[in-house]
Design a protein around this motif. Structure first.
Motif, PDB file in Angstrom:
ATOM      1  N   ASP A 155       2.269 100.633  61.934  1.00  0.00           N
ATOM      2  CA  ASP A 155       1.933  99.185  61.942  1.00  0.00           C
ATOM      3  C   ASP A 155       3.110  98.727  63.083  1.00  0.00           C
ATOM      4  OD1 ASP A 155       0.688  99.182  60.043  1.00  0.00           O
ATOM      5  OD2 ASP A 155       1.843  98.832  58.413  1.00  0.00           O
ATOM      6  N   ILE A 156       2.818  97.591  63.904  1.00  0.00           N
ATOM      7  CA  ILE A 156       3.564  96.608  64.783  1.00  0.00           C
ATOM      8  C   ILE A 156       4.128  95.603  63.800  1.00  0.00           C
ATOM      9  CG2 ILE A 156       3.908  95.884  66.984  1.00  0.00           C
ATOM     10  CD1 ILE A 156       3.141  98.887  66.827  1.00  0.00           C
ATOM     11  N   ILE A 157       5.326  95.490  63.755  1.00  0.00           N
ATOM     12  CA  ILE A 157       6.136  94.271  63.221  1.00  0.00           C
ATOM     13  C   ILE A 157       6.941  93.618  64.332  1.00  0.00           C
ATOM     14  CG2 ILE A 157       7.848  93.621  61.487  1.00  0.00           C
ATOM     15  CD1 ILE A 157       7.127  96.533  60.195  1.00  0.00           C
ATOM     16  N   GLU A 158       6.770  92.463  64.589  1.00  0.00           N
ATOM     17  CA  GLU A 158       7.421  91.372  65.328  1.00  0.00           C
ATOM     18  C   GLU A 158       8.357  90.544  64.328  1.00  0.00           C
ATOM     19  OE1 GLU A 158       7.476  90.726  68.556  1.00  0.00           O
ATOM     20  OE2 GLU A 158       5.537  91.748  69.459  1.00  0.00           O
ATOM     21  N   VAL A 159       9.621  90.862  64.865  1.00  0.00           N
ATOM     22  CA  VAL A 159      10.675  90.051  63.985  1.00  0.00           C
ATOM     23  C   VAL A 159      11.312  88.966  64.759  1.00  0.00           C
ATOM     24  CG1 VAL A 159      12.844  90.152  62.342  1.00  0.00           C
ATOM     25  CG2 VAL A 159      10.966  92.214  62.529  1.00  0.00           C
ATOM     26  N   GLU A 160      11.450  87.798  64.143  1.00  0.00           N
ATOM     27  CA  GLU A 160      12.209  86.660  64.912  1.00  0.00           C
ATOM     28  C   GLU A 160      13.383  86.112  64.026  1.00  0.00           C
ATOM     29  OE1 GLU A 160      11.310  82.275  66.260  1.00  0.00           O
ATOM     30  OE2 GLU A 160       9.794  83.828  66.733  1.00  0.00           O
ATOM     31  N   ILE A 161      14.627  86.114  64.572  1.00  0.00           N
ATOM     32  CA  ILE A 161      15.587  85.552  63.521  1.00  0.00           C
ATOM     33  C   ILE A 161      16.120  84.194  64.168  1.00  0.00           C
ATOM     34  CG2 ILE A 161      17.898  85.959  62.745  1.00  0.00           C
ATOM     35  CD1 ILE A 161      15.835  88.087  61.694  1.00  0.00           C
ATOM     36  N   ASN A 162      16.242  83.257  63.353  1.00  0.00           N
ATOM     37  CA  ASN A 162      16.469  81.957  63.821  1.00  0.00           C
ATOM     38  C   ASN A 162      17.857  81.510  62.912  1.00  0.00           C
ATOM     39  OD1 ASN A 162      14.218  81.681  66.023  1.00  0.00           O
ATOM     40  ND2 ASN A 162      12.839  81.476  64.009  1.00  0.00           N
ATOM     41  N   GLU A 163      18.526  80.315  63.398  1.00  0.00           N
ATOM     42  CA  GLU A 163      19.474  79.848  62.825  1.00  0.00           C
ATOM     43  C   GLU A 163      18.743  79.619  61.152  1.00  0.00           C
ATOM     44  OE1 GLU A 163      22.760  79.710  63.167  1.00  0.00           O
ATOM     45  OE2 GLU A 163      22.163  81.110  64.904  1.00  0.00           O
ATOM     46  N   GLY A 164      19.694  79.465  60.181  1.00  0.00           N
ATOM     47  CA  GLY A 164      19.595  79.403  58.623  1.00  0.00           C
ATOM     48  C   GLY A 164      19.165  77.873  58.378  1.00  0.00           C
ATOM     49  N   PRO A 165      19.136  77.495  56.981  1.00  0.00           N
ATOM     50  CA  PRO A 165      19.315  78.406  56.139  1.00  0.00           C
ATOM     51  C   PRO A 165      18.387  79.353  55.793  1.00  0.00           C
ATOM     52  CG  PRO A 165      18.203  76.393  55.152  1.00  0.00           C
ATOM     53  CD  PRO A 165      18.569  76.193  56.668  1.00  0.00           C
ATOM     54  N   PHE A 166      18.513  80.340  54.988  1.00  0.00           N
ATOM     55  CA  PHE A 166      17.712  81.645  54.633  1.00  0.00           C
ATOM     56  C   PHE A 166      16.401  81.083  54.369  1.00  0.00           C
ATOM     57  CE2 PHE A 166      15.746  84.727  51.704  1.00  0.00           C
ATOM     58  CZ  PHE A 166      15.613  85.587  52.865  1.00  0.00           C
ATOM     59  N   SER A 167      15.418  81.793  54.854  1.00  0.00           N
ATOM     60  CA  SER A 167      13.965  81.774  54.449  1.00  0.00           C
ATOM     61  C   SER A 167      13.330  82.880  55.067  1.00  0.00           C
ATOM     62  CB  SER A 167      13.296  80.387  54.871  1.00  0.00           C
ATOM     63  OG  SER A 167      13.158  80.365  56.446  1.00  0.00           O
ATOM     64  N   VAL A 168      12.160  83.239  54.523  1.00  0.00           N
ATOM     65  CA  VAL A 168      11.215  84.297  55.055  1.00  0.00           C
ATOM     66  C   VAL A 168       9.859  84.101  55.270  1.00  0.00           C
ATOM     67  CG1 VAL A 168      11.313  85.547  52.742  1.00  0.00           C
ATOM     68  CG2 VAL A 168      10.797  87.073  55.050  1.00  0.00           C
ATOM     69  N   GLU A 169       9.237  84.434  56.472  1.00  0.00           N
ATOM     70  CA  GLU A 169       7.952  83.926  56.235  1.00  0.00           C
ATOM     71  C   GLU A 169       7.226  85.366  57.133  1.00  0.00           C
ATOM     72  OE1 GLU A 169       4.647  80.966  58.620  1.00  0.00           O
ATOM     73  OE2 GLU A 169       6.883  80.163  58.312  1.00  0.00           O
ATOM     74  N   VAL A 170       6.233  85.715  56.409  1.00  0.00           N
ATOM     75  CA  VAL A 170       5.269  86.831  56.862  1.00  0.00           C
ATOM     76  C   VAL A 170       3.966  86.596  56.929  1.00  0.00           C
ATOM     77  CG1 VAL A 170       4.718  89.266  56.236  1.00  0.00           C
ATOM     78  CG2 VAL A 170       6.904  88.387  55.456  1.00  0.00           C
TER      79      VAL A 170
ATOM     80  N   ALA B 185      13.404  91.585  52.738  1.00  0.00           N
ATOM     81  CA  ALA B 185      14.197  90.374  53.114  1.00  0.00           C
ATOM     82  C   ALA B 185      14.912  89.816  52.193  1.00  0.00           C
ATOM     83  CB  ALA B 185      13.084  89.491  54.136  1.00  0.00           C
ATOM     84  N   ASN B 186      14.441  89.505  51.133  1.00  0.00           N
ATOM     85  CA  ASN B 186      15.117  88.587  49.924  1.00  0.00           C
ATOM     86  C   ASN B 186      16.159  89.382  49.489  1.00  0.00           C
ATOM     87  OD1 ASN B 186      13.829  85.939  49.517  1.00  0.00           O
ATOM     88  ND2 ASN B 186      11.713  87.267  49.424  1.00  0.00           N
ATOM     89  N   LEU B 187      16.103  90.844  49.281  1.00  0.00           N
ATOM     90  CA  LEU B 187      16.898  91.725  49.026  1.00  0.00           C
ATOM     91  C   LEU B 187      18.308  91.851  49.951  1.00  0.00           C
ATOM     92  CD1 LEU B 187      15.288  94.920  47.542  1.00  0.00           C
ATOM     93  CD2 LEU B 187      16.714  93.630  46.194  1.00  0.00           C
ATOM     94  N   TRP B 188      17.842  91.708  50.961  1.00  0.00           N
ATOM     95  CA  TRP B 188      18.801  91.718  52.126  1.00  0.00           C
ATOM     96  C   TRP B 188      19.817  90.254  52.215  1.00  0.00           C
ATOM     97  CZ3 TRP B 188      20.585  95.632  54.245  1.00  0.00           C
ATOM     98  CH2 TRP B 188      21.648  95.530  55.664  1.00  0.00           C
ATOM     99  N   HIS B 189      19.242  89.368  51.744  1.00  0.00           N
ATOM    100  CA  HIS B 189      19.692  87.971  51.492  1.00  0.00           C
ATOM    101  C   HIS B 189      20.754  87.958  50.139  1.00  0.00           C
ATOM    102  CE1 HIS B 189      20.352  83.855  50.978  1.00  0.00           C
ATOM    103  NE2 HIS B 189      19.928  83.634  50.009  1.00  0.00           N
ATOM    104  N   GLU B 190      20.023  88.607  49.249  1.00  0.00           N
ATOM    105  CA  GLU B 190      20.976  88.553  47.903  1.00  0.00           C
ATOM    106  C   GLU B 190      22.009  89.537  47.999  1.00  0.00           C
ATOM    107  OE1 GLU B 190      18.207  89.639  45.097  1.00  0.00           O
ATOM    108  OE2 GLU B 190      16.674  87.852  45.724  1.00  0.00           O
ATOM    109  N   ILE B 191      21.948  90.594  48.692  1.00  0.00           N
ATOM    110  CA  ILE B 191      23.028  91.684  48.816  1.00  0.00           C
ATOM    111  C   ILE B 191      23.893  91.367  49.790  1.00  0.00           C
ATOM    112  CG2 ILE B 191      23.484  94.257  49.079  1.00  0.00           C
ATOM    113  CD1 ILE B 191      20.779  94.563  47.529  1.00  0.00           C
ATOM    114  N   MET B 192      23.494  91.272  51.040  1.00  0.00           N
ATOM    115  CA  MET B 192      24.201  91.000  52.140  1.00  0.00           C
ATOM    116  C   MET B 192      24.699  89.659  52.596  1.00  0.00           C
ATOM    117  SD  MET B 192      24.694  94.213  52.923  1.00  0.00           S
ATOM    118  CE  MET B 192      25.438  94.096  54.705  1.00  0.00           C
ATOM    119  N   GLY B 193      24.218  88.562  51.903  1.00  0.00           N
ATOM    120  CA  GLY B 193      24.627  87.278  52.286  1.00  0.00           C
ATOM    121  C   GLY B 193      24.065  86.838  53.444  1.00  0.00           C
ATOM    122  N   PHE B 194      22.867  87.441  53.979  1.00  0.00           N
ATOM    123  CA  PHE B 194      22.113  87.135  55.470  1.00  0.00           C
ATOM    124  C   PHE B 194      21.700  85.659  55.172  1.00  0.00           C
ATOM    125  CE2 PHE B 194      18.916  87.363  58.587  1.00  0.00           C
ATOM    126  CZ  PHE B 194      19.703  87.874  59.807  1.00  0.00           C
ATOM    127  N   ASP B 195      21.742  85.018  55.819  1.00  0.00           N
ATOM    128  CA  ASP B 195      21.503  83.311  56.020  1.00  0.00           C
ATOM    129  C   ASP B 195      20.899  82.964  56.895  1.00  0.00           C
ATOM    130  OD1 ASP B 195      21.703  81.504  53.969  1.00  0.00           O
ATOM    131  OD2 ASP B 195      23.359  80.356  54.838  1.00  0.00           O
TER     132      ASP B 195
END
Length: 264
Positions: A37-52, A70-80
């Motif tokens: 599978d090919i996955i394109e990931v774009e990280i932008n300034e928060g607040p946290f959200s995820v769109e697939v 992604a939600n687990l990473w936010h909850e456990i690591m505080g990724f914002d």
């Protein structure tokens, strides 16, 4: 960032008795293949959200393994930060090829690489297990491994690179992983799980001498295909795909059977 999430096959998959917590121990050999599978990931300034996007055909919005990771990473690591993910889905779903697990593991490995103090593999595997039992293998990042426990115990081994063949995808109704495991609980006898050193010894033998098994053969139907001398047909995962180990460049297929050439 463009990421590749590889498919896996199981050369051997033995399933033990259901534990009190509802899970089943396994003894297996996993190996990745050339299908991704090919996955394109774009990280932008928060607040946290995820769109697939790109998985609408396969699961409800917000319910993919990528959303969960992604939600687990936010909850456990505080990724914002905002996470936007576009998936080009090449790995068949509900096929025993670990596509969803590989996608999640690939995302977790990437997000971990962005951390100033990244987690070690053991802690990353603990997060991955909350997504799915095949995720630890992909987090380990090896090409082949002996896998035990519920999937969280991964012992990398030197991969065979002399193998090639086809992933055979049968069209029609598919058995869910849960249904497949439930069916195994009705077996009159549940064999003892295999010795890992013995599994690796068999793995090194010529393919014609392999004595591997997949307990999910009980709930899957083999595709109707004529095997040539020296070829092997093996179920992967809980199904429904089979792996045809073969040196052929192509094989005849019908309207209900698709063949995808792969290398290991």
């Amino acid at each position: 960032m463009e990421l590749k999430a590889p498919a896996k096959v199981n050369w051997h998959l033995a399933v033990g008795r259901r534990r009190p917590d509802g899970y089943h121990p396994i003894a297996s050999i996993f190996q990745t293949c050339s299908l991704n599978d090919i996955i394109e990931v774009e990280i932008n300034e928060g607040p946290f959200s995820v769109e697939v996007s790109g998985l609408e055909e396969y699961c409800p919005k917000g319910r993919s393994t990528l959303d969960k990771a992604a939600n687990l990473w936010h909850e456990i690591m505080g990724f914002d930060k905002e996470i936007r993910i576009q998936v080009k889905k090449n790995i068949p779903s509900q096929a025993g090829l670990g596509g969803g697990s590989s996608d999640a593991a690939t995302l977790l490995r990437y997000l971990n690489s962005l951390e100033k103090h990244p987690l070690d593999t053991e802690h990353l595997i603990n997060i991955g297990m909350k997504v799915g039992c095949d995720v630890p293998f992909f987090i380990e990042g090896c090409r082949a491994a002996l896998v035990t426990g519920l999937g969280e115990v991964v012992r990398p081994i030197e991969p065979r690179t002399d193998l090639q063949g086809f992933i055979l995808v049968t069209e029609g109704e598919k058995t869910s992983t849960k249904e497949a495991y439930d069916a195994l609980d009705g077996r009159p006898m549940i064999p003892v799980l295999d010795d890992l050193d013995e599994l690796e010894r068999i793995y090194r033998l010529p393919v014609r001498d392999w004595s591997f098994r997949n307990d999910f053969d009980l709930v899957n139907t083999k595709p109707d295909i004529q095997l040539l001398k020296g070829e092997r047909l093996l179920l992967t995962g809980s199904g429904s795909c089979h792996i045809l180990l073969s040196d052929r460049s192509d094989i005849p297929t019908g309207s209900k059977l698709k063949a995808m050439k792969v290398y290991f």
